[in-house]
Design an enzyme around this catalytic site. Structure first.
Site, PDB file in Angstrom:
ATOM      1  N   ALA A 170       0.845  -1.208   0.000  1.00 14.32           N
ATOM      2  CA  ALA A 170       0.000   0.000   0.000  1.00 14.32           C
ATOM      3  C   ALA A 170       0.869   1.242   0.000  1.00 14.32           C
ATOM      4  CB  ALA A 170      -0.911  -0.011   1.217  1.00 14.32           C
ATOM      5  N   GLN A 221      -4.755  -7.194  -6.545  1.00 19.14           N
ATOM      6  CA  GLN A 221      -5.059  -7.744  -5.221  1.00 19.14           C
ATOM      7  C   GLN A 221      -6.238  -7.017  -4.594  1.00 19.14           C
ATOM      8  OE1 GLN A 221      -2.951  -7.048  -1.360  1.00 19.14           O
ATOM      9  NE2 GLN A 221      -2.251  -9.155  -1.659  1.00 19.14           N
ATOM     10  N   CYS A 227      -2.524  -8.680   5.365  1.00 19.35           N
ATOM     11  CA  CYS A 227      -2.379  -7.331   5.920  1.00 19.35           C
ATOM     12  C   CYS A 227      -2.643  -7.343   7.428  1.00 19.35           C
ATOM     13  CB  CYS A 227      -3.336  -6.365   5.226  1.00 19.35           C
ATOM     14  SG  CYS A 227      -3.140  -4.670   5.831  1.00 19.35           S
ATOM     15  N   LYS A 261      -2.588 -14.217  -0.674  1.00 20.35           N
ATOM     16  CA  LYS A 261      -1.407 -13.856   0.126  1.00 20.35           C
ATOM     17  C   LYS A 261      -1.774 -14.004   1.598  1.00 20.35           C
ATOM     18  CE  LYS A 261       2.358 -10.532   0.355  1.00 20.35           C
ATOM     19  NZ  LYS A 261       2.600 -10.499   1.797  1.00 20.35           N
ATOM     20  N   ARG A 319       9.575  -4.803   1.000  1.00 18.18           N
ATOM     21  CA  ARG A 319      10.240  -3.587   1.486  1.00 18.18           C
ATOM     22  C   ARG A 319      11.672  -3.427   0.972  1.00 18.18           C
ATOM     23  NH1 ARG A 319       9.198  -3.975   7.773  1.00 18.18           N
ATOM     24  NH2 ARG A 319       9.433  -6.195   7.294  1.00 18.18           N
TER      25      ARG A 319
END
Length: 308
Positions: free
Chosen positions: A15, A67, A98, A138, A221
């Site tokens: 995000a 997604q 998430c 996921k 990341r």
């Protein structure tokens, strides 16, 4: 559409980061599969204008996976029917990873790992309604305890084409180390492809393949401020300073093209990452935080990254 025998590299959906400009960039540097930012199924159904822009595909993206997240089966069904109208989307990925409170409160994201029956039912629904070639999910290795085998089995039983698994529980958020042994347990117990995710970088990528025996890696990341990481993993080589600069300038121009006037302020977070390790980076970050004009920002970027 995805050749798992070649151990492909995926860009993780992130995000605020894995937008069209970044996805287009990583495709030029070895990312095999890209996934959109997480899109709320509620937003897709009720706030279509802004959300539809998030669906846009970059020229190089093939395959391109969108997604979605949510927990209300009726809303998810409507969201999938909306996605069915777009031929350029090759697959739908469902987010059960998430960990943020806002999503958990909606009983979405990682919250669904507490009810594998409901999770399986939602995945079966998406698979049934979607007209896309690929359906995927996921997940994390658990909610507050490790359950990688049960989670992977529920997803496999739902008929998804592949699973990506982050090696932390929801309780861990992003703290502690990613548990690759737990991902290995999931992989041992299913027949469909499994993608390992969590703390993967150019240094440990080969080790993660060895430990997990997974079919692919998903980089999140570690790609922020280093979109060339996919090239480094595949080639074992580092890119030179001139190429880094070219990538940073290209990324900025792509942001302006996509976001128009807002591109300057949105790009600041990327500049914070790109500048890490550079001398006087702190002062540079302070300066760019105040800039709102594209030409001024362009000048600062040129001067800062070229002086090193």
């Amino acid at each position: 559409m995805i050749d798992f025998s070649k151990k492909p590299l995926f860009l993780a959906p992130m995000a605020g980061f894995s937008d069209l400009p970044l996805r287009n960039l990583v495709k030029q540097f070895g990312a095999d599969v890209t996934i959109s930012e997480m899109i709320s199924s509620n937003a897709l159904v009720y706030e279509s204008a802004k959300t539809l822009k998030m669906l846009q595909k970059a020229e190089l993206e093939k395959p391109y996976i969108v997604q979605i997240a949510g927990s209300d089966e009726n809303i998810i069904q409507k969201a999938v029917q909306i996605l069915n109208q777009f031929d350029f989307i090759d697959g739908i990925d469902f987010n059960c990873g998430c960990p943020v409170n806002k999503i958990i409160k909606q009983n979405a994201g990682s919250a669904l790992l507490q009810d594998l029956g409901k999770l399986q039912k939602i995945l079966e629904l998406i698979k049934k309604i979607s007209n896309k070639k690929l359906t995927s999910v996921k997940v994390r290795i658990g909610y507050d305890k490790k359950e990688p085998i049960a989670i992977a089995k529920a997803c496999e039983n739902a008929g998804v084409d592949f699973i990506s698994m982050h090696g932390r529980t929801r309780k861990q958020m992003y703290n502690g180390n990613s548990n690759y042994e737990a991902i290995a347990l999931a992989k041992e117990n299913i027949k469909i492809p499994l993608i390992a995710n969590g703390d993967i970088n150019a240094k440990n990528a080969n080790d993660v393949f060895m430990i997990t025996n997974c079919d692919a890696l998903m980089i999140g990341r570690a790609s922020i401020g280093k979109p060339w990481i996919f090239y480094e993993i595949k080639s074992g080589k580092k890119i030179d300073k001139a190429m880094k600069n070219k990538i940073i300038f290209t990324h900025f121009e792509e942001m302006l093209k996509h976001y128009k006037g807002q591109g300057v302020s949105i790009f600041r977070k990327h500049l914070h990452e790109y500048s890490k390790g550079y001398e006087d980076a702190s002062n540079f970050r302070n300066q760019v935080n105040r800039i709102t004009d594209a030409d001024t920002m362009r000048k600062y970027i040129q001067e800062f990254f070229n002086k090193e």
